[in-house]
Design a protein around this motif. Structure first.
Motif, PDB file in Angstrom:
ATOM      1  N   GLY A 144       0.806  -1.221   0.000  1.00 14.55           N
ATOM      2  CA  GLY A 144       0.000   0.000   0.000  1.00 14.55           C
ATOM      3  C   GLY A 144       0.837   1.268   0.000  1.00 14.55           C
ATOM      4  N   ASP A 145       2.054   1.187  -0.496  1.00 19.38           N
ATOM      5  CA  ASP A 145       2.953   2.344  -0.525  1.00 19.38           C
ATOM      6  C   ASP A 145       2.878   2.999  -1.903  1.00 19.38           C
ATOM      7  N   ASN A 146       1.899   3.889  -2.050  1.00 20.34           N
ATOM      8  CA  ASN A 146       1.672   4.542  -3.337  1.00 20.34           C
ATOM      9  C   ASN A 146       2.842   5.417  -3.765  1.00 20.34           C
ATOM     10  N   ALA A 147       3.496   6.065  -2.814  1.00 21.68           N
ATOM     11  CA  ALA A 147       4.620   6.948  -3.150  1.00 21.68           C
ATOM     12  C   ALA A 147       5.770   6.141  -3.757  1.00 21.68           C
ATOM     13  N   THR A 148       6.121   5.019  -3.125  1.00 24.82           N
ATOM     14  CA  THR A 148       7.180   4.176  -3.673  1.00 24.82           C
ATOM     15  C   THR A 148       6.758   3.598  -5.008  1.00 24.82           C
ATOM     16  N   ASP A 149       5.511   3.187  -5.103  1.00 23.38           N
ATOM     17  CA  ASP A 149       4.974   2.643  -6.347  1.00 23.38           C
ATOM     18  C   ASP A 149       5.183   3.633  -7.497  1.00 23.38           C
ATOM     19  N   GLY A 150       4.876   4.893  -7.259  1.00 24.42           N
ATOM     20  CA  GLY A 150       5.037   5.918  -8.296  1.00 24.42           C
ATOM     21  C   GLY A 150       6.498   6.181  -8.623  1.00 24.42           C
ATOM     22  N   LEU A 151       7.346   6.221  -7.605  1.00 24.00           N
ATOM     23  CA  LEU A 151       8.775   6.443  -7.837  1.00 24.00           C
ATOM     24  C   LEU A 151       9.380   5.306  -8.645  1.00 24.00           C
ATOM     25  N   ILE A 152       8.923   4.089  -8.397  1.00 22.35           N
ATOM     26  CA  ILE A 152       9.452   2.935  -9.132  1.00 22.35           C
ATOM     27  C   ILE A 152       9.201   3.102 -10.624  1.00 22.35           C
ATOM     28  N   ASP A 153       8.080   3.685 -11.001  1.00 21.35           N
ATOM     29  CA  ASP A 153       7.830   3.948 -12.426  1.00 21.35           C
ATOM     30  C   ASP A 153       8.921   4.844 -13.010  1.00 21.35           C
ATOM     31  N   ASP A 154       9.285   5.892 -12.276  1.00 23.60           N
ATOM     32  CA  ASP A 154      10.335   6.804 -12.738  1.00 23.60           C
ATOM     33  C   ASP A 154      11.684   6.093 -12.796  1.00 23.60           C
ATOM     34  N   TRP A 155      12.010   5.348 -11.761  1.00 24.78           N
ATOM     35  CA  TRP A 155      13.294   4.646 -11.719  1.00 24.78           C
ATOM     36  C   TRP A 155      13.388   3.613 -12.844  1.00 24.78           C
ATOM     37  N   THR A 156      12.259   2.948 -13.130  1.00 26.03           N
ATOM     38  CA  THR A 156      12.233   1.963 -14.211  1.00 26.03           C
ATOM     39  C   THR A 156      12.482   2.648 -15.542  1.00 26.03           C
ATOM     40  N   ASP A 157      11.825   3.782 -15.758  1.00 29.28           N
ATOM     41  CA  ASP A 157      12.009   4.520 -17.009  1.00 29.28           C
ATOM     42  C   ASP A 157      13.471   4.931 -17.183  1.00 29.28           C
ATOM     43  N   MET A 158      14.103   5.390 -16.113  1.00 30.56           N
ATOM     44  CA  MET A 158      15.508   5.805 -16.188  1.00 30.56           C
ATOM     45  C   MET A 158      16.405   4.616 -16.538  1.00 30.56           C
ATOM     46  N   ALA A 159      16.175   3.480 -15.899  1.00 30.09           N
ATOM     47  CA  ALA A 159      16.981   2.287 -16.180  1.00 30.09           C
ATOM     48  C   ALA A 159      16.734   1.785 -17.603  1.00 30.09           C
ATOM     49  N   GLU A 160      15.477   1.827 -18.046  1.00 34.20           N
ATOM     50  CA  GLU A 160      15.170   1.412 -19.418  1.00 34.20           C
ATOM     51  C   GLU A 160      15.856   2.323 -20.433  1.00 34.20           C
ATOM     52  N   GLN A 161      15.951   3.610 -20.125  1.00 35.14           N
ATOM     53  CA  GLN A 161      16.633   4.524 -21.034  1.00 35.14           C
ATOM     54  C   GLN A 161      18.124   4.186 -21.115  1.00 35.14           C
ATOM     55  N   ARG A 162      18.728   3.860 -19.981  1.00 36.08           N
ATOM     56  CA  ARG A 162      20.135   3.464 -20.009  1.00 36.08           C
ATOM     57  C   ARG A 162      20.317   2.201 -20.848  1.00 36.08           C
ATOM     58  N   VAL A 163      19.435   1.218 -20.678  1.00 41.41           N
ATOM     59  CA  VAL A 163      19.500  -0.016 -21.470  1.00 41.41           C
ATOM     60  C   VAL A 163      19.388   0.318 -22.959  1.00 41.41           C
ATOM     61  N   TRP A 164      18.470   1.193 -23.300  1.00 43.31           N
ATOM     62  CA  TRP A 164      18.244   1.582 -24.691  1.00 43.31           C
ATOM     63  C   TRP A 164      19.496   2.222 -25.281  1.00 43.31           C
ATOM     64  N   PHE A 165      20.075   3.186 -24.560  1.00 47.23           N
ATOM     65  CA  PHE A 165      21.280   3.853 -25.044  1.00 47.23           C
ATOM     66  C   PHE A 165      22.411   2.839 -25.231  1.00 47.23           C
ATOM     67  N   LEU A 166      22.645   2.014 -24.236  1.00 46.40           N
ATOM     68  CA  LEU A 166      23.734   1.054 -24.294  1.00 46.40           C
ATOM     69  C   LEU A 166      23.495   0.001 -25.383  1.00 46.40           C
TER      70      LEU A 166
END
Length: 153
Positions: free
Chosen positions: A126-148
């Motif tokens: 039930g941690d909505n704040a962490t849930d939302g942050l994980i979306d941002d962190w996932t997007d950042m990691a996916e962008q690194r994967v894409w670039f690499l």
């Protein structure tokens, strides 16, 4: 919110501390490659690795604060980080640029999978704040994967 007696919050804290450890370990690995890259693409890779390391390090404090906001302790030393990290050390300073790129791509891709799994844990807790942050962190990691990945294409 998690029900009383539910272990989902403890599971979330453990997952966040693992995520914290992985970010610190990935930061150091990316900086290692930044310091040791050589070859004709030196400048571009040196700058890219530094940019990615800075972005990764920028997430460390936010992750640690999520642990604290959940009423738990964060990792306290290099030893606790090493014990909790799934990112493996790379002590070699003589990898080829392609080996460095491949290793960082694969580590970031594994981080994406860890983040996706942690999102379910945050939802159960039930941690909505962490849930939302994980979306941002996932997007950042996916962008690194894409670039690499595109450097290897």
């Amino acid at each position: 919110m998690a029900a009383k007696g539910d272990n989902s919050k403890a599971e979330l804290v453990t997952g966040l501390n693992g995520l914290l450890a992985d970010h610190v370990a990935l930061y150091f690995k990316t900086k290692n490659f930044h310091w040791h890259v050589t070859g004709p693409d030196f400048r571009d890779l040196h700058l890219l690795f530094d940019e990615q390391a800075t972005a990764i390090f920028g997430q460390v404090d936010v992750i640690a604060e999520r642990v604290r906001k959940n009423g738990a302790a964060t990792l306290t030393s290099l030893g606790t980080i090493a014990a909790a990290a799934s990112i493996k050390d790379q002590d070699r300073g003589d990898l080829s640029p392609k080996q460095m790129i491949t290793e960082l791509r694969d580590e970031n891709a594994a981080l994406v999978e860890s983040l996706k799994a942690l999102k379910d844990v945050a939802d159960k807790a039930g941690d909505n704040a962490t849930d939302g942050l994980i979306d941002d962190w996932t997007d950042m990691a996916e962008q690194r994967v894409w670039f690499l990945s595109n450097l290897l294409a």
